[in-house]
Structure formats: structure tokens, C-alpha cells
Design a protein around this motif. Structure first.
Motif, short mmCIF file in Angstrom:
data_model
loop_
_atom_site.label_atom_id
_atom_site.label_comp_id
_atom_site.label_asym_id
_atom_site.label_seq_id
_atom_site.Cartn_x
_atom_site.Cartn_y
_atom_site.Cartn_z
N GLY A 164 -22.75 14.98 119.09
CA GLY A 164 -22.88 13.84 118.17
C GLY A 164 -24.23 13.16 118.29
N ALA A 165 -24.67 12.96 119.53
CA ALA A 165 -25.96 12.30 119.75
C ALA A 165 -27.12 13.16 119.23
CB ALA A 165 -26.15 12.01 121.24
N LEU A 166 -27.05 14.47 119.44
CA LEU A 166 -28.10 15.34 118.93
C LEU A 166 -28.15 15.32 117.40
CD1 LEU A 166 -27.77 18.39 121.35
CD2 LEU A 166 -29.74 16.84 121.14
N LYS A 167 -27.00 15.31 116.78
CA LYS A 167 -26.96 15.26 115.31
C LYS A 167 -27.52 13.95 114.77
CE LYS A 167 -23.26 18.61 114.66
NZ LYS A 167 -21.88 18.84 114.24
N GLN A 168 -27.37 12.87 115.55
CA GLN A 168 -27.90 11.56 115.15
C GLN A 168 -29.33 11.33 115.65
OE1 GLN A 168 -25.05 8.73 116.65
NE2 GLN A 168 -23.44 9.40 115.25
N LYS A 169 -29.88 12.36 116.29
CA LYS A 169 -31.24 12.28 116.84
C LYS A 169 -31.37 11.22 117.94
CE LYS A 169 -33.17 15.07 113.67
NZ LYS A 169 -32.70 16.42 113.85
N TRP B 111 -31.99 10.28 123.85
CA TRP B 111 -31.74 9.67 125.15
C TRP B 111 -30.27 9.83 125.54
CZ3 TRP B 111 -28.71 5.77 127.17
CH2 TRP B 111 -29.04 5.36 128.48
N LYS B 112 -29.36 9.50 124.60
CA LYS B 112 -27.93 9.62 124.88
C LYS B 112 -27.55 11.08 125.09
CE LYS B 112 -23.33 8.53 123.13
NZ LYS B 112 -22.54 7.95 122.04
N ALA B 113 -28.10 11.97 124.27
CA ALA B 113 -27.81 13.41 124.42
C ALA B 113 -28.25 13.89 125.80
CB ALA B 113 -28.51 14.21 123.33
N ASN B 114 -29.43 13.47 126.23
CA ASN B 114 -29.95 13.85 127.54
C ASN B 114 -29.00 13.40 128.65
OD1 ASN B 114 -31.95 14.68 129.55
ND2 ASN B 114 -32.33 12.50 129.80
N LYS B 115 -28.55 12.15 128.58
CA LYS B 115 -27.64 11.63 129.61
C LYS B 115 -26.33 12.43 129.64
CE LYS B 115 -28.42 8.29 131.80
NZ LYS B 115 -29.01 8.22 133.13
N ALA C 86 -28.01 21.55 119.18
CA ALA C 86 -26.58 21.24 119.16
C ALA C 86 -25.73 22.51 119.15
CB ALA C 86 -26.24 20.36 117.97
N ALA C 87 -26.24 23.59 118.56
CA ALA C 87 -25.47 24.85 118.50
C ALA C 87 -25.24 25.42 119.89
CB ALA C 87 -26.19 25.87 117.61
N ALA C 88 -26.22 25.30 120.78
CA ALA C 88 -26.06 25.78 122.15
C ALA C 88 -25.01 24.95 122.89
CB ALA C 88 -27.40 25.74 122.89
N VAL C 89 -25.01 23.65 122.63
CA VAL C 89 -24.01 22.78 123.25
C VAL C 89 -22.63 23.14 122.71
CG1 VAL C 89 -23.27 20.40 123.69
CG2 VAL C 89 -25.70 20.93 123.51
N GLN C 90 -22.55 23.43 121.42
CA GLN C 90 -21.28 23.84 120.80
C GLN C 90 -20.75 25.12 121.45
OE1 GLN C 90 -19.46 22.11 118.47
NE2 GLN C 90 -17.91 23.65 118.86
N GLU C 91 -21.66 26.06 121.75
CA GLU C 91 -21.25 27.30 122.42
C GLU C 91 -20.61 27.00 123.77
OE1 GLU C 91 -23.25 31.18 124.63
OE2 GLU C 91 -24.54 29.86 123.45
N VAL C 92 -21.24 26.12 124.54
CA VAL C 92 -20.71 25.75 125.85
C VAL C 92 -19.38 25.01 125.69
CG1 VAL C 92 -21.14 24.43 127.97
CG2 VAL C 92 -22.99 25.73 126.91
N LEU C 93 -19.27 24.18 124.67
CA LEU C 93 -18.02 23.47 124.41
C LEU C 93 -16.90 24.46 124.10
CD1 LEU C 93 -16.33 20.92 124.00
CD2 LEU C 93 -17.23 20.81 121.66
#
Length: 141
Positions: free
Chosen positions: A34-39, A42-46, A93-100
Motif C-alpha cells: 500500500g505504501a509503495l503504491k502511494q509513493k 519512508w513507510k514502505a522502507n520501515k 510492489a510486485a516483488a513484495v506481492q510475490e513474497v506475500l
């Protein structure tokens, strides 16, 4: 995840704690996507760092004496961690989706194993109780 108390956590066995780690990892990954899609980098990194921390904890908890599955899970956790690092660097975000998706598959299998293990433990306990009651009944005769 709700706020957990230390006492509540100490009451869990290692299998239940592993299930909680999977749940926490899935939540981190969903938030990171969600954070990556919203750009919101910082939140995505955390969230991705937190996800990698959970993967490290899952890896540390493996019992290698349990067999080949522990080694396979270790390799899978390492792959997933590398994908999260790559996703963090590339903001992918696609790589994160793969891990999810991988995590969801593992967590589902883990929870099913917990359920079947719990029911077999309860059946064994009932069988022991029945044997004990039968023994007591024979003693009274």
C-alpha cells in the motif's frame, strides 16, 4: 496485530508463535505494498525492514534436526528476504506481492498443520483418559 502482552506471548508454544510471526509478516507486506503504491517510500522502507526482521526470526527458529524441510524453509526465507531487499531498493510492489503470496501459502499450510496436530493431541489425550478410566473401573470391581 493487536497489542500483545508479554504474559499472553509466554503462554504460546513455539508453533503458535511461528503462526503469529507469519501473520505479522503478512501485515507488514500488505502495508508495504500500500505504501509503495502511494509513493510513501519512508513507510514502505520501515515495513520492508520489519518484514526482513521477521524473516530472520523465522530462520533463527528453525530446528534443523527436524529434517530436510527446515533446510528448505531456510532457503525459502533467504530468497524472500533477498526479494524484499530488492523490492525496497527498486520500490517494486510486485516483488513484495510475490513474497506475500509465498508467505500466505506457507502460513496456510502451517495453520492447517497446527489444527491437525492439535486435534491429534486432543484425541491422544482423550484416549489416555479413557484408558485411565477403564483401569480405574477395573480396580473397583
Amino acid at each position: 496485530m493487536d497489542i500483545l502482552t508479554e504474559e499472553w506471548i509466554y503462554q504460546k508454544n513455539s508453533q503458535q508463535l511461528t503462526a503469529l510471526l507469519y501473520e505479522g509478516l503478512m501485515e507488514c507486506l500488505e502495508e508495504a505494498i500500500g505504501a509503495l503504491k502511494q509513493k510513501d517510500h519512508w513507510k514502505a522502507n520501515k515495513q520492508l525492514q520489519k518484514g526482513n526482521d521477521i524473516l530472520r526470526r523465522l530462520g533463527v527458529g528453525l530446528r534443523y534436526d527436524a529434517g530436510i524441510i527446515a533446510h528448505q524453509l531456510d532457503a525459502l526465507y533467504n530468497y524472500m528476504a533477498e526479494r524484499l531487499i530488492e523490492a525496497n531498493m527498486k520500490k517494486d510492489a510486485a516483488a513484495v506481492q510475490e513474497v506475500l503470496q509465498l508467505t500466505t501459502t506457507i502460513a496456510t499450510a502451517w495453520n492447517e498443520a497446527l489444527k491437525s496436530g492439535a486435534s491429534s493431541v486432543h484425541a491422544a489425550q482423550r484416549q489416555k483418559a479413557a484408558a485411565y478410566e477403564q483401569f480405574i473401573t477395573y480396580e473397583k470391581s
